[in-house]
Design a protein around this motif. Structure first.
Motif, short mmCIF file in Angstrom:
data_model
loop_
_atom_site.label_atom_id
_atom_site.label_comp_id
_atom_site.label_asym_id
_atom_site.label_seq_id
_atom_site.Cartn_x
_atom_site.Cartn_y
_atom_site.Cartn_z
N GLY A 207 0.79 -1.22 0.00
CA GLY A 207 0.00 0.00 0.00
C GLY A 207 0.82 1.28 0.00
N ASP A 208 2.11 1.18 0.36
CA ASP A 208 2.98 2.36 0.30
C ASP A 208 3.13 2.80 -1.15
N TRP B 67 11.06 -1.07 -9.49
CA TRP B 67 9.86 -0.64 -8.78
C TRP B 67 8.66 -1.54 -9.11
N ASN B 68 8.56 -1.94 -10.36
CA ASN B 68 7.47 -2.86 -10.75
C ASN B 68 7.63 -4.22 -10.08
N ASP C 191 5.66 -7.05 -3.28
CA ASP C 191 5.30 -6.51 -1.98
C ASP C 191 3.99 -5.74 -1.96
N GLY C 192 3.39 -5.51 -3.14
CA GLY C 192 2.12 -4.81 -3.18
C GLY C 192 2.21 -3.32 -3.00
N ILE C 193 3.40 -2.72 -3.28
CA ILE C 193 3.46 -1.26 -3.21
C ILE C 193 2.70 -0.67 -4.40
#
Length: 428
Positions: free
Chosen positions: A147-148, A164-165, A171-173
């Motif tokens: 969620g970050d 980042w992808n 991690d679901g960021i």
């Protein structure tokens, strides 16, 4: 006894490397550079007299092809080439001894010199292989949770976007990417776009200091100041800025910085540097396993296993070369070269520039097109008919040929580029 004296003398010379009085820069270039300074400052000289000495220090200036893709990777001057060759020849006589027990001792002096060039504390500098390794270390080492949010752009460097992808997948960021149509000659427009994307969940802003596709210089300091007001950390990709623009890392007010030294610093291929603000080091986990992963020691990021210390130590001669020219003079010269060809190219019918000519918004890199040709076709024509090496940049909303001169590029080289563009445009 004589052999032992020779051995210890040789070992001492290796460990001092570029930092002793007998550095290869001093041996090969210092005298000529001093004479060039007198030409630059005297009544009888001219800027081109000075820069011709710099050009001669690069074997690439005599290449069979005209290299205008220095944004990809830059050749090294003679002193760096010779240093690397000597280190390699020495290491080959006993790698486990000369690399681990002699050359390895040169890392701390090298760290000090890199820190001096960057304007930071040496205990904030890690030496590695390139910007990708430096920035991936930070990206994968940050303690982000599901969620970050992270804000970047669609024109950041691909390896960083992939990282980042991957964190998004693993991690679901939330990875947001802004879309810019460069060139943009207004800092506030850029800063505002980042700020409007911020939410209470935004943790990081990722900035590419110089956009590799078209050469736009991003207002890093202004973005950093804005981000910190919102409690957001800033990562800077300085692959194309370090060794080119006249700045110190603290000027950017960022938290993390990574660069490749084999671009505008002209260090050997496969050299890089990572800077992490001292109070951030402990929370970043190393990309490669470390005995103390939460240590405050920047050296925890250098646990890379066996690698070439020869390449690493030759960085010192590139620093000598950089400092002899001076960062401000180098930035001004490279911008002059870009403006020299760019300002004339746009006068050729059918030729278009896709980069600002203003020094605050671009320096070395510029994108160019010829009406009626794809970037790939123009790139091929430049090389096939004129032996000019550039690179086609076709990605997202970018479609051009990237042209990147360096300090070893002469005005005659750029005149050849202009003649080529004119000839190609006339044939379309």
């Amino acid at each position: 006894m004589n052999n032992r004296r020779s051995f210890f003398k040789k070992s001492a010379a290796i460990s001092l490397g570029a930092f002793g009085a007998h550095s290869l820069f001093n041996t090969l270039h210092a005298k000529e550079f001093k004479m060039a300074e007198s030409l630059l400052n005297g009544e009888d000289g001219s800027p081109e007299d000075y820069w011709s000495v710099i050009q001669e220090a690069y074997t690439a200036s005599k290449s069979d092809i005209l290299i205008l893709n220095n944004g990809g990777v830059s050749p090294s001057p003679t002193a760096v080439q010779v240093a690397l060759e000597r280190y390699n020849l020495t290491a080959a006589q006993g790698p486990s001894y000369y690399m681990w027990r002699i050359m390895d001792k040169g890392r701390e002096p090298l760290r000090q010199r890199l820190a001096g060039l960057a304007g930071v504390d040496a205990d904030e500098v890690a030496i590695n292989r390139n910007a990708t390794e430096a920035l991936n270390t930070v990206i994968f080492g940050m303690p982000l949770q599901k969620g970050d949010e992270v804000i970047g752009t669609t024109l950041d460097y691909p390896n960083m976007m992939h990282a980042w992808n991957q964190r998004k997948l693993r991690d679901g960021i939330v990875y947001k990417q802004l879309v810019f149509d460069f060139p943009i000659e207004n800092d506030d427009t850029i800063v505002k776009a980042y700020e409007q994307a911020i939410t209470p969940k935004t943790k990081v802003i990722h900035i590419t200091h110089i956009i590799n596709w078209v050469g736009q210089i991003m207002p890093v300091r202004k973005i950093s100041q804005m981000a910190h007001k919102h409690g957001i950390e800033v990562i800077v990709d300085g692959a194309h800025s370090f060794g080119l623009l006249d700045f110190k890392i603290p000027d950017l007010e960022c938290d993390y910085f990574g660069t490749s030294l084999h671009k505008f610093l002209s260090a050997p291929l496969g050299t890089g540097m990572m800077w992490i603000k001292k109070d951030k080091i402990a929370k970043i986990f190393p990309l490669s396993g470390s005995e103390h992963p939460q240590s405050t020691d920047i050296r925890k990021f250098e646990t890379l296993g066996t690698r070439s210390f020869c390449i690493e130590q030759a960085i010192g001669e590139a620093i000598n070369f950089q400092e002899a020219i001076g960062s401000k003079r180098k930035e001004e010269r490279v911008h002059f070269l870009k403006h020299y060809w760019g300002s004339q190219a746009i006068k050729i019918p059918g030729v278009r520039l896709h980069t600002s000519l203003k020094p605050e918004y671009s320096c070395a890199i510029a994108g160019v097109t010829v009406d009626g040709l794809t970037p790939q076709e123009l790139d091929r024509a430049l090389f096939k008919d004129f032996k000019i090496h550039t690179t086609a940049m076709v990605y997202k909303n970018v479609s051009c040929v990237r042209v990147t001169p360096h300090v070893y590029t002469s005005l005659a080289d750029l005149d050849h580029l202009l003649e080529a563009l004119d000839s190609i445009a006339r044939k379309v």
